[in-house]
Design a protein around this motif. Structure first.
Motif, PDB file in Angstrom:
ATOM      1  N   MET A 128       0.842  -1.196   0.000  1.00 39.41           N
ATOM      2  CA  MET A 128       0.000   0.000   0.000  1.00 39.41           C
ATOM      3  C   MET A 128       0.876   1.245   0.000  1.00 39.41           C
ATOM      4  O   MET A 128       1.904   1.284   0.665  1.00 39.41           O
ATOM      5  CB  MET A 128      -0.919   0.006   1.235  1.00 39.41           C
ATOM      6  N   ASN A 129       0.456   2.244  -0.706  1.00 36.27           N
ATOM      7  CA  ASN A 129       1.184   3.499  -0.737  1.00 36.27           C
ATOM      8  C   ASN A 129       1.263   4.099   0.659  1.00 36.27           C
ATOM      9  O   ASN A 129       0.290   4.068   1.423  1.00 36.27           O
ATOM     10  CB  ASN A 129       0.452   4.463  -1.685  1.00 36.27           C
ATOM     11  N   PHE A 130       2.459   4.655   1.024  1.00 37.76           N
ATOM     12  CA  PHE A 130       2.639   5.140   2.393  1.00 37.76           C
ATOM     13  C   PHE A 130       1.727   6.328   2.700  1.00 37.76           C
ATOM     14  O   PHE A 130       1.357   6.569   3.851  1.00 37.76           O
ATOM     15  CB  PHE A 130       4.109   5.479   2.660  1.00 37.76           C
ATOM     16  N   VAL A 131       1.325   7.085   1.670  1.00 38.66           N
ATOM     17  CA  VAL A 131       0.407   8.205   1.908  1.00 38.66           C
ATOM     18  C   VAL A 131      -0.966   7.665   2.304  1.00 38.66           C
ATOM     19  O   VAL A 131      -1.626   8.175   3.227  1.00 38.66           O
ATOM     20  CB  VAL A 131       0.314   9.094   0.657  1.00 38.66           C
ATOM     21  N   LYS A 132      -1.435   6.604   1.612  1.00 41.77           N
ATOM     22  CA  LYS A 132      -2.704   5.998   1.988  1.00 41.77           C
ATOM     23  C   LYS A 132      -2.627   5.394   3.381  1.00 41.77           C
ATOM     24  O   LYS A 132      -3.582   5.478   4.166  1.00 41.77           O
ATOM     25  CB  LYS A 132      -3.087   4.923   0.970  1.00 41.77           C
ATOM     26  N   ARG A 133      -1.503   4.766   3.692  1.00 42.71           N
ATOM     27  CA  ARG A 133      -1.344   4.203   5.029  1.00 42.71           C
ATOM     28  C   ARG A 133      -1.435   5.293   6.102  1.00 42.71           C
ATOM     29  O   ARG A 133      -2.002   5.093   7.168  1.00 42.71           O
ATOM     30  CB  ARG A 133      -0.003   3.472   5.157  1.00 42.71           C
TER      31      ARG A 133
ATOM     32  N   GLU B 277       3.752  -2.774  14.438  1.00 38.79           N
ATOM     33  CA  GLU B 277       3.394  -2.385  13.061  1.00 38.79           C
ATOM     34  C   GLU B 277       4.638  -2.100  12.232  1.00 38.79           C
ATOM     35  O   GLU B 277       4.756  -2.543  11.077  1.00 38.79           O
ATOM     36  CB  GLU B 277       2.490  -1.159  13.094  1.00 38.79           C
ATOM     37  N   LEU B 278       5.578  -1.374  12.833  1.00 35.80           N
ATOM     38  CA  LEU B 278       6.817  -1.058  12.115  1.00 35.80           C
ATOM     39  C   LEU B 278       7.606  -2.325  11.815  1.00 35.80           C
ATOM     40  O   LEU B 278       8.181  -2.487  10.733  1.00 35.80           O
ATOM     41  CB  LEU B 278       7.665  -0.097  12.946  1.00 35.80           C
ATOM     42  N   GLY B 279       7.642  -3.244  12.787  1.00 32.54           N
ATOM     43  CA  GLY B 279       8.372  -4.483  12.567  1.00 32.54           C
ATOM     44  C   GLY B 279       7.790  -5.301  11.432  1.00 32.54           C
ATOM     45  O   GLY B 279       8.521  -5.875  10.613  1.00 32.54           O
ATOM     46  N   VAL B 280       6.457  -5.369  11.357  1.00 35.33           N
ATOM     47  CA  VAL B 280       5.818  -6.128  10.276  1.00 35.33           C
ATOM     48  C   VAL B 280       6.118  -5.497   8.923  1.00 35.33           C
ATOM     49  O   VAL B 280       6.456  -6.186   7.951  1.00 35.33           O
ATOM     50  CB  VAL B 280       4.293  -6.216  10.522  1.00 35.33           C
ATOM     51  N   LEU B 281       6.007  -4.192   8.851  1.00 34.43           N
ATOM     52  CA  LEU B 281       6.259  -3.512   7.578  1.00 34.43           C
ATOM     53  C   LEU B 281       7.707  -3.674   7.128  1.00 34.43           C
ATOM     54  O   LEU B 281       7.984  -3.890   5.950  1.00 34.43           O
ATOM     55  CB  LEU B 281       5.911  -2.027   7.706  1.00 34.43           C
ATOM     56  N   LEU B 282       8.638  -3.591   8.072  1.00 33.19           N
ATOM     57  CA  LEU B 282      10.035  -3.781   7.710  1.00 33.19           C
ATOM     58  C   LEU B 282      10.305  -5.227   7.298  1.00 33.19           C
ATOM     59  O   LEU B 282      11.097  -5.494   6.385  1.00 33.19           O
ATOM     60  CB  LEU B 282      10.946  -3.393   8.882  1.00 33.19           C
ATOM     61  N   SER B 283       9.647  -6.176   7.950  1.00 31.39           N
ATOM     62  CA  SER B 283       9.816  -7.582   7.592  1.00 31.39           C
ATOM     63  C   SER B 283       9.286  -7.855   6.183  1.00 31.39           C
ATOM     64  O   SER B 283       9.787  -8.731   5.469  1.00 31.39           O
ATOM     65  CB  SER B 283       9.091  -8.474   8.591  1.00 31.39           C
ATOM     66  N   LEU B 284       8.249  -7.121   5.783  1.00 25.72           N
ATOM     67  CA  LEU B 284       7.692  -7.287   4.441  1.00 25.72           C
ATOM     68  C   LEU B 284       8.499  -6.550   3.389  1.00 25.72           C
ATOM     69  O   LEU B 284       8.135  -6.569   2.205  1.00 25.72           O
ATOM     70  CB  LEU B 284       6.246  -6.774   4.420  1.00 25.72           C
ATOM     71  N   GLY B 285       9.595  -5.914   3.800  1.00 31.02           N
ATOM     72  CA  GLY B 285      10.477  -5.264   2.840  1.00 31.02           C
ATOM     73  C   GLY B 285      10.217  -3.788   2.611  1.00 31.02           C
ATOM     74  O   GLY B 285      10.758  -3.206   1.669  1.00 31.02           O
ATOM     75  N   GLU B 286       9.408  -3.183   3.452  1.00 33.48           N
ATOM     76  CA  GLU B 286       9.144  -1.750   3.295  1.00 33.48           C
ATOM     77  C   GLU B 286      10.407  -0.959   3.645  1.00 33.48           C
ATOM     78  O   GLU B 286      10.994  -1.139   4.710  1.00 33.48           O
ATOM     79  CB  GLU B 286       8.003  -1.313   4.214  1.00 33.48           C
TER      80      GLU B 286
ATOM     81  N   LYS C 291      12.906   1.774   5.039  1.00 34.59           N
ATOM     82  CA  LYS C 291      12.819   2.631   6.217  1.00 34.59           C
ATOM     83  C   LYS C 291      12.455   4.079   5.876  1.00 34.59           C
ATOM     84  O   LYS C 291      11.659   4.697   6.596  1.00 34.59           O
ATOM     85  CB  LYS C 291      14.143   2.581   6.987  1.00 34.59           C
ATOM     86  N   PRO C 292      13.032   4.664   4.799  1.00 34.02           N
ATOM     87  CA  PRO C 292      12.642   6.055   4.490  1.00 34.02           C
ATOM     88  C   PRO C 292      11.145   6.217   4.268  1.00 34.02           C
ATOM     89  O   PRO C 292      10.566   7.253   4.598  1.00 34.02           O
ATOM     90  CB  PRO C 292      13.445   6.366   3.226  1.00 34.02           C
ATOM     91  N   LYS C 293      10.481   5.183   3.701  1.00 36.73           N
ATOM     92  CA  LYS C 293       9.048   5.295   3.491  1.00 36.73           C
ATOM     93  C   LYS C 293       8.282   5.290   4.811  1.00 36.73           C
ATOM     94  O   LYS C 293       7.246   5.957   4.946  1.00 36.73           O
ATOM     95  CB  LYS C 293       8.553   4.161   2.597  1.00 36.73           C
ATOM     96  N   LEU C 294       8.775   4.530   5.782  1.00 34.55           N
ATOM     97  CA  LEU C 294       8.119   4.540   7.082  1.00 34.55           C
ATOM     98  C   LEU C 294       8.260   5.905   7.762  1.00 34.55           C
ATOM     99  O   LEU C 294       7.322   6.407   8.379  1.00 34.55           O
ATOM    100  CB  LEU C 294       8.708   3.446   7.968  1.00 34.55           C
TER     101      LEU C 294
ATOM    102  N   ALA D 224      15.685   7.476  15.173  1.00 35.87           N
ATOM    103  CA  ALA D 224      16.159   6.770  16.372  1.00 35.87           C
ATOM    104  C   ALA D 224      15.504   5.398  16.508  1.00 35.87           C
ATOM    105  O   ALA D 224      16.159   4.417  16.892  1.00 35.87           O
ATOM    106  CB  ALA D 224      15.873   7.613  17.611  1.00 35.87           C
ATOM    107  N   ILE D 225      14.212   5.292  16.190  1.00 32.97           N
ATOM    108  CA  ILE D 225      13.524   4.014  16.311  1.00 32.97           C
ATOM    109  C   ILE D 225      13.885   3.084  15.165  1.00 32.97           C
ATOM    110  O   ILE D 225      14.141   1.885  15.360  1.00 32.97           O
ATOM    111  CB  ILE D 225      11.999   4.239  16.357  1.00 32.97           C
ATOM    112  N   LEU D 226      13.940   3.611  13.975  1.00 35.25           N
ATOM    113  CA  LEU D 226      14.131   2.761  12.805  1.00 35.25           C
ATOM    114  C   LEU D 226      15.579   2.301  12.628  1.00 35.25           C
ATOM    115  O   LEU D 226      15.886   1.591  11.679  1.00 35.25           O
ATOM    116  CB  LEU D 226      13.662   3.493  11.548  1.00 35.25           C
ATOM    117  N   ARG D 227      16.445   2.717  13.515  1.00 37.61           N
ATOM    118  CA  ARG D 227      17.805   2.173  13.476  1.00 37.61           C
ATOM    119  C   ARG D 227      17.818   0.721  13.951  1.00 37.61           C
ATOM    120  O   ARG D 227      18.766  -0.015  13.716  1.00 37.61           O
ATOM    121  CB  ARG D 227      18.721   3.015  14.365  1.00 37.61           C
ATOM    122  N   LEU D 228      16.752   0.304  14.646  1.00 36.32           N
ATOM    123  CA  LEU D 228      16.691  -1.061  15.162  1.00 36.32           C
ATOM    124  C   LEU D 228      16.381  -2.058  14.045  1.00 36.32           C
ATOM    125  O   LEU D 228      15.797  -1.712  13.024  1.00 36.32           O
ATOM    126  CB  LEU D 228      15.617  -1.161  16.252  1.00 36.32           C
TER     127      LEU D 228
END
Length: 406
Positions: free
Chosen positions: A1-6, A308-317, A319-322, A392-396
């Motif tokens: 899904m597009n990050f703007v829609k999310r 939510e962030l972990g799932v999106l990163l696991s699906l290959g999203e 980090k800049p989009k998050l 700071a969070i997405l460095r994990l």
């Protein structure tokens, strides 16, 4: 899904949090808008005050002529100016005032003509009119538009003795003799100086003081009149030195007397500068505080959404989009918050929209420039408040985000 829609779905799904964040953003924008409007109003009033009040510089020098006074008046620092050419004249069919007391026996025969004329370009710059010891009771004073005109402003007591009103004509003759010059009365001024209790030469009586254009004074002075003083209104005390240097260049030497009168400037312009500086400080403090507060709120929201962030990163999203998604969520609240703040400021402008100075009028309705400024600051706050904690969070690692629920 597009990050703007999310981002849109996230705001809608968290209605309570979105409303609270929007309210916080509206308060910040209201403070920013109030400070911006206050600063803009102070700057406008300061600019007007510089033109209307300014600083008066009085130049005295034996070598100062009407032509040199005009050349100095063309200096870029000068907003208004007037030379002063004192001459004496006699009335033709005009009865001057007298002291009402007999002269002492030892008084010398009167050598001066009874009427004292002051040729000026702009009577409003003269000290008696600037500080209220003389006021225009009817008509107007001498203005630059009167250059070349045969007009005069007479004192109330002289006008009452001769039955003069605005629009009447008086006739004056040069002291050394010559044809009478007809002058139209364009104003009647009142000098608060009382009539002297002892005998005084007629030309020294305040009631025998007339104001005429410079050209009329030169004609009645038989070409011998030269300005004793010239008053120049400049924007600020800092420009006085430049005007002094220009006067020295035109005269060929430093003027014998240059006086700077900045009392009105200090009384009215400096408070406006302080108000503008305080408003600017308010905007800066609000910007920093708003960024910090929103940054902390966003940090808490991001920590609540670690799964939510972990799932999106696991699906290959990426980090800049998050990070961009969270930025869009906050930025989407910025423009509505600016609009709500504008409405709030408009309602509050009536009782609280005036600066605490006598010369400052009410703050005008919110303008497009102020709104654009606040909108830009609000967007900058939204970016800073999301990017910094987001990084700071997405460095994990995604595994850490999913397993660490603390």
């Amino acid at each position: 899904m597009n990050f703007v829609k999310r981002a849109g779905h996230s705001l809608w799904a968290r209605k309570a949090g979105t409303a609270a964040l929007a309210a916080l953003f509206t308060v910040i924008c209201a403070l920013l808008l109030g400070g911006s409007v206050l600063r803009a109003a102070a700057e406008r009033q300061e600019a007007d005050a510089r033109r209307e009040i300014g600083v008066d510089v009085t130049v005295r020098d034996p070598g100062l002529t009407a032509a040199l006074a005009d050349r100095l008046g063309a200096a870029p620092q000068v907003h208004r100016y007037t030379p002063s050419l004192p001459v004496g004249a006699e009335g033709s069919g005009l009865r001057p005032l007298d002291a009402g007391a007999p002269p002492p026996d030892e008084a010398a025969p009167e050598a001066e003509p009874p009427l004292a004329l002051l040729g000026v370009r702009d009577s409003g710059l003269l000290l008696p009119f600037s500080y209220g010891s003389s006021t225009i009771r009817s008509g107007r004073g001498i203005t630059p538009r009167d250059a070349g005109a045969d007009v005069a402003v007479v004192e109330r007591r002289l006008a009452e003795r001769n039955g003069l009103e605005v629009g009447d004509t008086i006739r004056l003759r040069p002291a050394g003799g010559g044809p009478a010059v007809p002058l139209t009365v364009v104003g009647v001024h009142q000098d608060t100086t009382p009539d002297p209790a002892v005998w005084t030469p007629p030309h020294e009586l305040p009631g025998n003081q007339l104001y005429v254009p410079v050209g009329v004074a030169e004609r009645l002075g038989a070409g011998a009149a030269e300005p004793v003083t010239a008053v120049y209104r400049i924007g600020s005390p800092d420009q006085a030195e430049a005007l002094h240097s220009e006067a020295g260049r035109l005269l060929g030497a430093d003027p014998s007397d240059v006086r700077v009168n900045d009392r009105a400037y200090r009384d009215q312009v400096l408070p406006l500068q302080r108000a503008g500086a305080f408003a600017g400080l308010t905007v800066r403090v609000t910007t920093v505080a708003g960024t910090v507060i929103l940054g902390l709120v966003v940090l808490l929201r991001i920590r609540e959404r670690r799964a939510e962030l972990g799932v999106l990163l696991s699906l290959g999203e990426p980090k800049p989009k998050l990070i961009a998604q969270h930025t869009v969520e906050i930025a989407a609240l910025a423009l509505p918050a600016v609009g709500l703040a504008a409405l709030a400021c408009r309602f509050a402008a009536g009782p609280a929209g005036a600066l605490p100075t006598d010369s400052l009028t009410a703050v005008p309705p919110v303008g497009a420039a102020d709104l654009a400024t606040v909108a830009g600051i609000a967007l900058a706050i939204s970016v800073l408040a999301t990017v910094v904690p987001g990084i700071a969070i997405l460095r994990l690692h995604p595994r850490s985000l999913l397993l660490d629920t603390d």
